[in-house]
Scaffold this motif. Structure first.
Motif, PDB file in Angstrom:
ATOM      1  N   CYS A   8       0.845  -1.184   0.000  1.00  0.00           N
ATOM      2  CA  CYS A   8       0.000   0.000   0.000  1.00  0.00           C
ATOM      3  C   CYS A   8       0.883   1.238   0.000  1.00  0.00           C
ATOM      4  N   SER A   9       0.498   2.238  -0.767  1.00  0.00           N
ATOM      5  CA  SER A   9       1.298   3.462  -0.795  1.00  0.00           C
ATOM      6  C   SER A   9       0.463   4.671  -0.442  1.00  0.00           C
ATOM      7  N   ASN A 149       4.728   3.966   2.272  1.00  0.00           N
ATOM      8  CA  ASN A 149       4.440   2.671   1.659  1.00  0.00           C
ATOM      9  C   ASN A 149       4.278   1.661   2.778  1.00  0.00           C
ATOM     10  N   ILE A 150       3.293   0.783   2.660  1.00  0.00           N
ATOM     11  CA  ILE A 150       3.165  -0.318   3.610  1.00  0.00           C
ATOM     12  C   ILE A 150       3.036  -1.621   2.836  1.00  0.00           C
ATOM     13  N   ALA A 162       7.838  -6.355  -4.949  1.00  0.00           N
ATOM     14  CA  ALA A 162       6.426  -6.058  -5.186  1.00  0.00           C
ATOM     15  C   ALA A 162       6.177  -4.552  -5.202  1.00  0.00           C
ATOM     16  N   LEU A 163       6.806  -3.825  -4.302  1.00  0.00           N
ATOM     17  CA  LEU A 163       6.639  -2.368  -4.270  1.00  0.00           C
ATOM     18  C   LEU A 163       7.158  -1.733  -5.556  1.00  0.00           C
ATOM     19  N   MET A 164       8.287  -2.195  -6.037  1.00  0.00           N
ATOM     20  CA  MET A 164       8.853  -1.634  -7.266  1.00  0.00           C
ATOM     21  C   MET A 164       8.031  -2.011  -8.497  1.00  0.00           C
ATOM     22  N   ASN A 165       7.272  -3.086  -8.417  1.00  0.00           N
ATOM     23  CA  ASN A 165       6.415  -3.500  -9.531  1.00  0.00           C
ATOM     24  C   ASN A 165       5.056  -2.817  -9.509  1.00  0.00           C
ATOM     25  N   ALA A 171       6.722   5.140  -7.431  1.00  0.00           N
ATOM     26  CA  ALA A 171       6.783   6.604  -7.478  1.00  0.00           C
ATOM     27  C   ALA A 171       7.255   7.177  -6.148  1.00  0.00           C
ATOM     28  N   ASN A 172       6.829   6.597  -5.038  1.00  0.00           N
ATOM     29  CA  ASN A 172       7.317   7.049  -3.730  1.00  0.00           C
ATOM     30  C   ASN A 172       8.818   6.802  -3.605  1.00  0.00           C
TER      31      ASN A 172
END
Length: 201
Positions: A8-9, A149-150, A162-165, A171-172
Motif C-alpha cells: 500500500c502506498s 508505503n506499507i 512487489a513495491l517496485m512492480n 513513485a514514492n
C-alpha cells in the motif's frame, strides 16, 4: 504456492491526486476494509496474494521544514538496513540522491508496522495513531512532501520487489522530492512481516 502479499502506498504532493488499483489503473474511488476478509476493491474481486491500495494525495505541510535531529543508520535491524539499501540502489540507478535515514521516521515506521499487527488491520489510517501525517507530527517531524508505503510479505526482498512492480509505490521510492527515509520491519501478522516505509522532503 503463492506468497501472500499486501502492499500500500500513500503519496503526497502539491496538487496531484493519484489512485492506483490492483491493476495499476487510474481510479477515483475505493472501498478498503480491514483484513482478514478483504473481498472487494472498486467492486471487483481481488486476490489478497498481491494488493495495491489507492490513496489520495495530501497537500504539503505549511510548516517550516526541519532537518532531522538524528540522522544515522545505526540502530536499524539487519532487515531494515537491507530495505534502505534496496531503496537507495533503485534511486542511484536513475541518478537520484540516496535517501538519508531519519531515526524519527524509523520510529514512526516501526510504530505503524507494530500497530497493524497488534490491531489486525492494513491501512494508512491507524485506529491508534491516526494518519501518517498525525504520526509524523507526534514525533516533531515537519515536511513539504511526505509519503508512506506499507507492505505485508514473507521477506524484505519480496516486499521490495512487489513495491517496485507497483507504479504508486515505485513513485514514492523514486520521488526526487524526498530526502529522508525511515523503515520499520516487524515480524508477525498473517503475512510473516509487516513493513512500513516513511518518506519526507
Amino acid at each position: 504456492m503463492f506468497k501472500k502479499l499486501l502492499v500500500c502506498s500513500f503519496v503526497f504532493a502539491v496538487s496531484l491526486i493519484m489512485f492506483v488499483s490492483p491493476k495499476a489503473e487510474a481510479a477515483t474511488n475505493y472501498n478498503f476494509s480491514n483484513f482478514p476478509g478483504l473481498n472487494s476493491l472498486y467492486g471487483q474481486n481481488y486476490n489478497p496474494v498481491q494488493r495495491t491500495n489507492p490513496t489520495p494525495v495530501s497537500k504539503p505541510s505549511p510548516t517550516p521544514v526541519s532537518t532531522p535531529s538524528s540522522v544515522s543508520t545505526s540502530g536499524l535491524t539487519a532487515e531494515e538496513q537491507q530495505l534502505v539499501n534496496l531503496v537507495n540502489q533503485e534511486r542511484t540507478k536513475i541518478n537520484l540522491q540516496p535517501l538519508t535515514v531519519d531515526t524519527r521516521l524509523v520510529n514512526v515506521a516501526r510504530m505503524k508496522s507494530q500497530d497493524m499487527i497488534n490491531n489486525n488491520y492494513f491501512s494508512h489510517q491507524s485506529p491508534t495513531y491516526g494518519s501518517p501525517f498525525d504520526m509524523m507530527k507526534s514525533q516533531g517531524i515537519t515536511y513539504r512532501y511526505a509519503g508512506e508505503n506499507i507492505a505485508g510479505n514473507q521477506s524484505v526482498q519480496a516486499a521490495h520487489t512487489a513495491l517496485m512492480n507497483s507504479s504508486g509505490h515505485r513513485a514514492n521510492i523514486l520521488n526526487s522530492n524526498y530526502k529522508y527515509i525511515g523503515v520499520g520491519v516487524v515480524h508477525g501478522g498473517p503475512y510473516g512481516e509487516m513493513i512500513t516505509e516513511e518518506f519526507t522532503g
